[in-house]
Design an enzyme around this catalytic site. Structure first.
Site, short mmCIF file in Angstrom:
data_model
loop_
_atom_site.label_atom_id
_atom_site.label_comp_id
_atom_site.label_asym_id
_atom_site.label_seq_id
_atom_site.Cartn_x
_atom_site.Cartn_y
_atom_site.Cartn_z
N LEU A 79 -15.09 15.48 -46.76
CA LEU A 79 -13.94 15.44 -45.85
C LEU A 79 -12.62 15.06 -46.54
CD1 LEU A 79 -15.76 13.84 -42.79
CD2 LEU A 79 -15.33 16.26 -43.25
N CYS A 80 -12.62 15.03 -47.86
CA CYS A 80 -11.38 14.72 -48.59
C CYS A 80 -10.46 15.93 -48.62
CB CYS A 80 -11.70 14.32 -50.02
SG CYS A 80 -12.28 12.64 -50.18
N HIS A 81 -9.18 15.66 -48.50
CA HIS A 81 -8.18 16.71 -48.60
C HIS A 81 -7.92 17.04 -50.07
CE1 HIS A 81 -7.37 14.97 -44.63
NE2 HIS A 81 -6.89 16.15 -44.31
N ASP A 132 -24.55 9.23 -69.70
CA ASP A 132 -25.14 10.44 -70.29
C ASP A 132 -25.09 10.40 -71.81
OD1 ASP A 132 -26.27 13.14 -70.21
OD2 ASP A 132 -24.28 13.78 -70.87
N MET A 182 -9.71 7.99 -53.14
CA MET A 182 -10.97 8.66 -53.46
C MET A 182 -10.91 9.32 -54.85
SD MET A 182 -12.93 7.75 -51.12
CE MET A 182 -14.33 8.64 -51.75
N GLU A 183 -9.75 9.80 -55.23
CA GLU A 183 -9.60 10.42 -56.54
C GLU A 183 -9.76 9.37 -57.65
OE1 GLU A 183 -8.25 13.27 -53.63
OE2 GLU A 183 -7.90 11.13 -53.83
#
Length: 159
Positions: free
Chosen positions: A77-79, A130, A115-116
């Protein structure tokens, strides 16, 4: 304390993407952080620069930047946002056997870039995992959190 409304739910309780079309475009920033905990053998290998997969820090920084740019593809739901700045800082804390990761993001948009920044930290941490898993499978990724944000309705600074 007043009850907060969950913005990603409509009046029927269904999931929705928040409508930001009426919000003003403002300058918005966010800083997130996280840690990658290592065992002593992994730290020793890092200090001797004998990692068989190459430059850990450069690779993790690039991955974090790429991750931030893909946030709206990863979080449903992130723009999608026009990111003007993404910066990743990764420091080796020898005393605590860990990498400390900081990501800062900036945009001029109707919604924030928290969020970014959080995605950038997460992807940089996963990349370190990794690249080091061959020498330490016990690596722990921890403490991913928002440190601060500016712009929009309110600013936030973690104490």
């Amino acid at each position: 304390m007043t009850e907060q409304k969950i913005s990603h739910l409509n009046s029927q309780g269904e999931v929705q993407m928040v409508d930001v079309s009426l919000k003003s475009i403002t300058s918005r920033t966010a800083i997130a952080s996280g840690k990658v905990l290592l065992n002593p053998t992994a730290l020793e290998t890092i200090l001797k620069q004998k990692n068989p997969k190459g430059d850990l820090i450069a690779t993790a920084k690039i991955a974090g930047i790429m991750g931030a740019k893909q946030t709206s593809s990863l979080i449903p739901l992130c723009h999608p946002l026009p990111l003007q700045k993404i910066a990743i800082d990764i420091h080796l804390n020898q005393e605590n056997y860990c990498y400390e990761i900081f990501a800062s993001t900036k945009t001029n948009a109707e919604t924030g870039v928290e969020m970014e920044a959080l995605t950038a930290v997460s992807i940089a941490a996963l990349t370190l995992y990794d690249m080091l898993k061959a020498i330490d499978k016990s690596i722990t990724i921890t403490d991913i959190k928002l440190v601060s944000k500016t712009g929009g309705k309110s600013d936030y600074n973690r104490k």
